[in-house]
Scaffold this motif. Structure first.
Motif, PDB file in Angstrom:
ATOM      1  N   GLY A 135      -5.735   0.981   8.274  1.00  0.00           N
ATOM      2  CA  GLY A 135      -6.626   1.678   7.364  1.00  0.00           C
ATOM      3  C   GLY A 135      -7.583   0.736   6.670  1.00  0.00           C
ATOM      4  O   GLY A 135      -7.529  -0.489   6.833  1.00  0.00           O
ATOM      5  N   PHE A 136      -8.476   1.305   5.873  1.00  0.00           N
ATOM      6  CA  PHE A 136      -9.502   0.530   5.191  1.00  0.00           C
ATOM      7  C   PHE A 136      -8.908  -0.576   4.329  1.00  0.00           C
ATOM      8  O   PHE A 136      -9.320  -1.737   4.402  1.00  0.00           O
ATOM      9  CB  PHE A 136     -10.372   1.456   4.329  1.00  0.00           C
ATOM     10  N   ASN A 137      -7.954  -0.234   3.473  1.00  0.00           N
ATOM     11  CA  ASN A 137      -7.419  -1.233   2.552  1.00  0.00           C
ATOM     12  C   ASN A 137      -6.615  -2.309   3.256  1.00  0.00           C
ATOM     13  O   ASN A 137      -6.605  -3.467   2.831  1.00  0.00           O
ATOM     14  CB  ASN A 137      -6.576  -0.550   1.476  1.00  0.00           C
ATOM     15  N   VAL A 138      -5.967  -1.945   4.350  1.00  0.00           N
ATOM     16  CA  VAL A 138      -5.222  -2.929   5.137  1.00  0.00           C
ATOM     17  C   VAL A 138      -6.198  -3.933   5.744  1.00  0.00           C
ATOM     18  O   VAL A 138      -6.014  -5.151   5.638  1.00  0.00           O
ATOM     19  CB  VAL A 138      -4.389  -2.237   6.222  1.00  0.00           C
ATOM     20  N   ASP A 139      -7.249  -3.426   6.375  1.00  0.00           N
ATOM     21  CA  ASP A 139      -8.262  -4.312   6.973  1.00  0.00           C
ATOM     22  C   ASP A 139      -8.948  -5.168   5.911  1.00  0.00           C
ATOM     23  O   ASP A 139      -9.197  -6.363   6.120  1.00  0.00           O
ATOM     24  CB  ASP A 139      -9.323  -3.487   7.707  1.00  0.00           C
ATOM     25  N   VAL A 178       0.847  -1.191   0.000  1.00  0.00           N
ATOM     26  CA  VAL A 178       0.000   0.000   0.000  1.00  0.00           C
ATOM     27  C   VAL A 178       0.882   1.240   0.000  1.00  0.00           C
ATOM     28  O   VAL A 178       2.072   1.170   0.307  1.00  0.00           O
ATOM     29  CB  VAL A 178      -0.919   0.040   1.242  1.00  0.00           C
ATOM     30  N   ASP A 179       0.292   2.357  -0.357  1.00  0.00           N
ATOM     31  CA  ASP A 179       0.904   3.668  -0.111  1.00  0.00           C
ATOM     32  C   ASP A 179       0.578   4.005   1.336  1.00  0.00           C
ATOM     33  O   ASP A 179      -0.566   4.316   1.663  1.00  0.00           O
ATOM     34  CB  ASP A 179       0.324   4.699  -1.071  1.00  0.00           C
ATOM     35  N   ASN A 217       4.781  -5.662 -11.360  1.00  0.00           N
ATOM     36  CA  ASN A 217       5.168  -6.240 -12.643  1.00  0.00           C
ATOM     37  C   ASN A 217       6.478  -7.014 -12.565  1.00  0.00           C
ATOM     38  O   ASN A 217       6.695  -7.951 -13.344  1.00  0.00           O
ATOM     39  CB  ASN A 217       5.264  -5.141 -13.706  1.00  0.00           C
ATOM     40  N   ALA A 218       7.340  -6.632 -11.617  1.00  0.00           N
ATOM     41  CA  ALA A 218       8.618  -7.333 -11.434  1.00  0.00           C
ATOM     42  C   ALA A 218       8.465  -8.616 -10.629  1.00  0.00           C
ATOM     43  O   ALA A 218       9.446  -9.359 -10.464  1.00  0.00           O
ATOM     44  CB  ALA A 218       9.616  -6.409 -10.753  1.00  0.00           C
ATOM     45  N   GLY A 219       7.248  -8.889 -10.100  1.00  0.00           N
ATOM     46  CA  GLY A 219       7.007 -10.110  -9.362  1.00  0.00           C
ATOM     47  C   GLY A 219       7.212 -10.009  -7.863  1.00  0.00           C
ATOM     48  O   GLY A 219       7.112 -11.018  -7.159  1.00  0.00           O
ATOM     49  N   ARG A 220       7.463  -8.807  -7.372  1.00  0.00           N
ATOM     50  CA  ARG A 220       7.670  -8.663  -5.929  1.00  0.00           C
ATOM     51  C   ARG A 220       6.363  -8.866  -5.163  1.00  0.00           C
ATOM     52  O   ARG A 220       6.366  -9.357  -4.043  1.00  0.00           O
ATOM     53  CB  ARG A 220       8.258  -7.284  -5.623  1.00  0.00           C
ATOM     54  N   TYR A 221       5.257  -8.468  -5.763  1.00  0.00           N
ATOM     55  CA  TYR A 221       3.948  -8.591  -5.120  1.00  0.00           C
ATOM     56  C   TYR A 221       3.010  -9.438  -5.975  1.00  0.00           C
ATOM     57  O   TYR A 221       3.131  -9.468  -7.205  1.00  0.00           O
ATOM     58  CB  TYR A 221       3.325  -7.216  -4.891  1.00  0.00           C
ATOM     59  N   ASP A 222       2.067 -10.108  -5.314  1.00  0.00           N
ATOM     60  CA  ASP A 222       1.049 -10.885  -6.015  1.00  0.00           C
ATOM     61  C   ASP A 222      -0.065  -9.988  -6.531  1.00  0.00           C
ATOM     62  O   ASP A 222      -0.682 -10.278  -7.565  1.00  0.00           O
ATOM     63  CB  ASP A 222       0.458 -11.943  -5.082  1.00  0.00           C
ATOM     64  N   PHE A 223      -0.361  -8.937  -5.788  1.00  0.00           N
ATOM     65  CA  PHE A 223      -1.353  -7.939  -6.184  1.00  0.00           C
ATOM     66  C   PHE A 223      -1.095  -6.708  -5.339  1.00  0.00           C
ATOM     67  O   PHE A 223      -0.254  -6.721  -4.437  1.00  0.00           O
ATOM     68  CB  PHE A 223      -2.786  -8.457  -5.996  1.00  0.00           C
ATOM     69  N   LEU A 224      -1.811  -5.628  -5.609  1.00  0.00           N
ATOM     70  CA  LEU A 224      -1.666  -4.397  -4.834  1.00  0.00           C
ATOM     71  C   LEU A 224      -2.922  -4.161  -4.006  1.00  0.00           C
ATOM     72  O   LEU A 224      -4.035  -4.171  -4.545  1.00  0.00           O
ATOM     73  CB  LEU A 224      -1.411  -3.195  -5.740  1.00  0.00           C
ATOM     74  N   ALA A 225      -2.736  -3.961  -2.698  1.00  0.00           N
ATOM     75  CA  ALA A 225      -3.850  -3.631  -1.815  1.00  0.00           C
ATOM     76  C   ALA A 225      -4.140  -2.140  -1.835  1.00  0.00           C
ATOM     77  O   ALA A 225      -5.197  -1.707  -1.372  1.00  0.00           O
ATOM     78  CB  ALA A 225      -3.545  -4.092  -0.389  1.00  0.00           C
ATOM     79  N   ALA A 226      -3.210  -1.336  -2.335  1.00  0.00           N
ATOM     80  CA  ALA A 226      -3.448   0.105  -2.451  1.00  0.00           C
ATOM     81  C   ALA A 226      -4.610   0.359  -3.392  1.00  0.00           C
ATOM     82  O   ALA A 226      -4.769  -0.349  -4.397  1.00  0.00           O
ATOM     83  CB  ALA A 226      -2.201   0.802  -2.982  1.00  0.00           C
ATOM     84  N   ILE A 285      -0.740 -12.996   4.972  1.00  0.00           N
ATOM     85  CA  ILE A 285      -0.513 -11.896   4.034  1.00  0.00           C
ATOM     86  C   ILE A 285       0.544 -10.963   4.612  1.00  0.00           C
ATOM     87  O   ILE A 285       0.569 -10.709   5.821  1.00  0.00           O
ATOM     88  CB  ILE A 285      -1.822 -11.127   3.738  1.00  0.00           C
ATOM     89  N   THR A 286       1.443 -10.499   3.776  1.00  0.00           N
ATOM     90  CA  THR A 286       2.418  -9.485   4.163  1.00  0.00           C
ATOM     91  C   THR A 286       2.059  -8.197   3.433  1.00  0.00           C
ATOM     92  O   THR A 286       1.809  -8.216   2.222  1.00  0.00           O
ATOM     93  CB  THR A 286       3.852  -9.899   3.819  1.00  0.00           C
ATOM     94  N   VAL A 287       1.988  -7.095   4.172  1.00  0.00           N
ATOM     95  CA  VAL A 287       1.590  -5.795   3.610  1.00  0.00           C
ATOM     96  C   VAL A 287       2.748  -4.824   3.760  1.00  0.00           C
ATOM     97  O   VAL A 287       3.051  -4.374   4.867  1.00  0.00           O
ATOM     98  CB  VAL A 287       0.329  -5.248   4.308  1.00  0.00           C
ATOM     99  N   ASP A 288       3.411  -4.501   2.661  1.00  0.00           N
ATOM    100  CA  ASP A 288       4.489  -3.521   2.669  1.00  0.00           C
ATOM    101  C   ASP A 288       3.915  -2.119   2.510  1.00  0.00           C
ATOM    102  O   ASP A 288       2.842  -1.933   1.937  1.00  0.00           O
ATOM    103  CB  ASP A 288       5.471  -3.780   1.527  1.00  0.00           C
ATOM    104  N   SER A 289       4.659  -1.148   2.992  1.00  0.00           N
ATOM    105  CA  SER A 289       4.319   0.262   2.796  1.00  0.00           C
ATOM    106  C   SER A 289       5.395   0.888   1.918  1.00  0.00           C
ATOM    107  O   SER A 289       6.582   0.788   2.220  1.00  0.00           O
ATOM    108  CB  SER A 289       4.253   0.990   4.150  1.00  0.00           C
ATOM    109  N   ALA A 290       4.973   1.480   0.794  1.00  0.00           N
ATOM    110  CA  ALA A 290       5.938   2.032  -0.153  1.00  0.00           C
ATOM    111  C   ALA A 290       5.314   3.210  -0.887  1.00  0.00           C
ATOM    112  O   ALA A 290       4.105   3.442  -0.801  1.00  0.00           O
ATOM    113  CB  ALA A 290       6.364   0.960  -1.155  1.00  0.00           C
ATOM    114  N   SER A 291       6.137   3.950  -1.605  1.00  0.00           N
ATOM    115  CA  SER A 291       5.645   5.054  -2.412  1.00  0.00           C
ATOM    116  C   SER A 291       4.752   4.519  -3.516  1.00  0.00           C
ATOM    117  O   SER A 291       5.070   3.514  -4.163  1.00  0.00           O
ATOM    118  CB  SER A 291       6.814   5.830  -3.022  1.00  0.00           C
ATOM    119  N   PHE A 292       3.626   5.196  -3.750  1.00  0.00           N
ATOM    120  CA  PHE A 292       2.680   4.716  -4.757  1.00  0.00           C
ATOM    121  C   PHE A 292       3.340   4.594  -6.124  1.00  0.00           C
ATOM    122  O   PHE A 292       3.047   3.650  -6.877  1.00  0.00           O
ATOM    123  CB  PHE A 292       1.463   5.648  -4.836  1.00  0.00           C
TER     124      PHE A 292
END
Length: 280
Positions: free
Chosen positions: A49-53, A31-32, A81-90, A66-73
């Motif tokens: 936050g909403f998306n985390v929950d 997420v951002d 696209n590089a395969g680091r994440y399965d999907f985006l919760a942001a 599930i692992t939720v990273d926090s990064a710049s949007f």
């Protein structure tokens, strides 16, 4: 009572989903972490936050960690696209251009431009009511761009601030008549500031906020969408929306709407094949 209702909404058993969704390695997402109330820092560490929950509950019902990273949007889509994440919760606005490069679930929220005004001020009933008024925006945002494009035509002036809270404060202190931002952000700000009232919505700006996947990950997209559809049916998405945004979603809002097929109708990547959410 509200806590009891929320607990009951989230007590549903696991879904009878395809084998992919029954256990497996932890889901990796991000997420951002500066976008309240969708995702923002917790005092004790991590993000809330909403998306985390929302997506922690999706993973729980799928029987997965599930692992939720926090990064710049700006870095989230390249990392997906590089395969680091399965999907985006942001929350990601679904556009034709984005849907050509990524695979989306159906929308779990509608995003719309909305105006917020100071309590006691005359409500805005149409864009014509903006004439002669000062509108506060977050500098550099999509709302700033809309204001810059329409200020002369509609006859309003712009006050651009470095942050959305600063724009909200301009309205509270009567330096600006209204703040223009996203509907969820305006609702959240109003829940924190009693003198701010959510007001006129620009319906023509409505779009889906949905979860993106890589285009080769159809099976996981469909499995996650099944869970989201069941959460809509049992009221869980609406309950989270009310908790975080301070307003009960309407019956036809995305939180309560199960869309046909998989994905966002009429956009690339949409699969119109009828299906029934597999809930138990």
């Amino acid at each position: 009572m509200r806590r009891l209702l929320l607990a009951a909404a989230f007590a549903a058993p696991l879904f009878a989903l395809p084998a992919l969704a029954q256990g497996g390695p932890p889901l990796r997402t991000a997420v951002d972490g500066t976008f309240a109330p969708h995702a923002f820092p917790r005092l004790e560490g991590g993000v809330q936050g909403f998306n985390v929950d929302l997506f922690r509950e999706v993973a729980r019902r799928m029987g997965r960690e599930i692992t939720v990273d926090s990064a710049s949007f700006s870095g989230l889509v390249p990392a997906l696209n590089a395969g680091r994440y399965d999907f985006l919760a942001a929350p990601v606005t679904v556009t034709k251009e984005r849907a050509e490069g990524m695979l989306f679930t159906e929308g779990y929220l509608f995003t719309e431009f909305q105006l917020g005004i100071r309590r006691g001020n005359t409500p805005i009933r149409s864009l014509d009511d903006l004439r002669g008024k000062a509108i506060a925006v977050n500098k550099g945002s999509a709302y700033d761009a809309w204001a810059q494009a329409n200020a002369e035509r509609l006859g309003f002036t712009i006050q651009a601030y470095d942050t959305n809270p600063d724009a909200v404060q301009a309205v509270i202190s009567n330096r600006a008549y209204a703040v223009l931002a996203g509907n969820t952000v305006v609702k959240y700000a109003a829940s924190q500031q009693r003198n701010l009232v959510p007001d006129f919505v620009l319906r023509e700006t409505r779009a889906h906020w949905a979860a993106p996947f890589r285009r080769d990950n159809v099976e996981l997209r469909n499995a996650v969408e099944n869970v989201l559809e069941c959460m809509k049916r049992d009221g869980s998405v609406a309950a989270l929306s009310e908790k975080w945004f301070g307003a009960k979603p309407a019956a036809d809002d995305a939180e309560n709407t199960v869309f046909p097929g998989y994905g966002v109708p009429d956009l690339p990547g949409y699969d119109p094949t009828p299906h029934e959410p597999r809930c138990s």
